[in-house]
Design a protein around this motif. Structure first.
Motif: not given
Length: 320
Positions: A253-256, A258-262, A276-279, A304-307
């Protein structure tokens, strides 16, 4: 026996032996996803969220289906979404991933059923027998005990007795016994060092603590605390959250938003800072675990996200 016949027979036996050798190699290779040094990547799959068809099986070694709940007398409540569990097991096994049933969970902080059943040898035996039957019924690979949490004292003694009996029942059948344990604080002593010999490993829930939430140093300290109590490094599995605190936002949800949140560990959502914990942090934690622990674990796969932003992928890429 004539010479041509003997030759034909010999050729046939050789062909069989060769085929047998090939089959043996294939079967052995297919036993389980094997990461370097028997490192584990464990993911929880809840009964109430997520789709078993979207799990990245090729990047995991073990999946724990959450949860089945006990009653005071050692009986088990009906598992939620049994067809989902069956589908998970068949897909995981087709991809050489092992599946355990996670027993308990947070359950709104109510562990009274565990306290009651563990305090009595009769209900302990009932509980163990019911879990053996459950594992057989669903063709599972083991049990992940999620009693949150046994307390120091009588409760801890009962937990040790329960885990000793359960460990014997699982291991004699070639099954796994693992447990999820608290990261720090009073309840750490609810799991006595005697339990370390009974489990294949402990899933250390290094989340819901630290400031910011589940930061690198705090998480590493959580694992080191267990190792200092005598847990072998190979049995210490570092838990990593796929969600934020103080508000519970899933990583996806956080990546959705803003993709930069990853690539961050904190962002603003719902009008407040969520951490949280990003990449990068997940990769850094995994790198540490590779050198100092037996694996990584996540709560949980549906978040989790995919990709390219996937945290399961971040773990796997670091391991490989």
């Amino acid at each position: 026996m004539s010479s041509p016949l003997r030759r034909a027979l010999a050729a046939g036996l050789l062909a069989l032996a060769t085929a047998g050798a090939t089959l043996t190699v294939t079967a052995t290779a297919a036993q389980a996803v094997v990461l370097p040094n028997n490192f584990k990547s464990v993911g929880y799959m809840p009964s109430w969220a997520g789709n078993v068809n979207t799990i990245q099986y090729n990047k995991l070694t073990h999946i724990n289906y959450a949860f089945v709940l006990p009653n005071n007398d050692g009986s088990l409540r009906a598992v939620e979404n049994p067809s989902k569990l069956s589908s998970l097991v068949s897909q995981a096994h087709a991809n050489n991933v092992k599946v355990s049933i996670a027993v308990g969970g947070w359950n709104d902080g109510n562990d009274s059923a565990f306290e009651a059943l563990a305090a009595n040898s009769g209900s302990r035996t009932t509980f163990v027998n019911n879990l053996v039957n459950f594992v057989n019924q669903y063709n599972l690979d083991g049990v992940d005990m999620d009693w949150e949490y046994p307390d120091p004292g009588a409760s801890a003694n009962n937990y040790t007795a329960l885990m000793t009996q359960l460990g014997s029942a699982m291991h004699s059948r070639g099954k796994l016994l693992t447990a999820a344990v608290v990261s720090e604080g009073y309840s750490v002593d609810g799991v006595q060092p005697a339990v370390f010999n009974q489990v294949d490993w402990l899933n250390i829930m290094a989340y819901d603590g630290g400031s910011p939430h589940s930061n690198y140093d705090w998480s590493i300290n959580s694992v080191n605390l267990w190792k200092a109590r005598g847990l072998p490094a190979s049995k210490a599995v570092l838990g990593i959250p796929f969600y934020s605190r103080p508000g519970y936002y899933t990583y996806s949800a956080l990546v959705a938003l803003d993709p930069a949140n990853a690539n961050r560990d904190c962002t603003t959502a719902g009008g407040a800072q969520q951490c949280y914990n990003g990449v990068p942090t997940v990769k850094r934690k995994t790198q540490w675990a590779l050198a100092n622990a037996g694996g990584v674990m996540n709560w949980e796969l549906s978040q989790d996200t995919t990709g390219s932003t996937s945290l399961v992928s971040a773990m796997y890429d670091t391991i490989m």
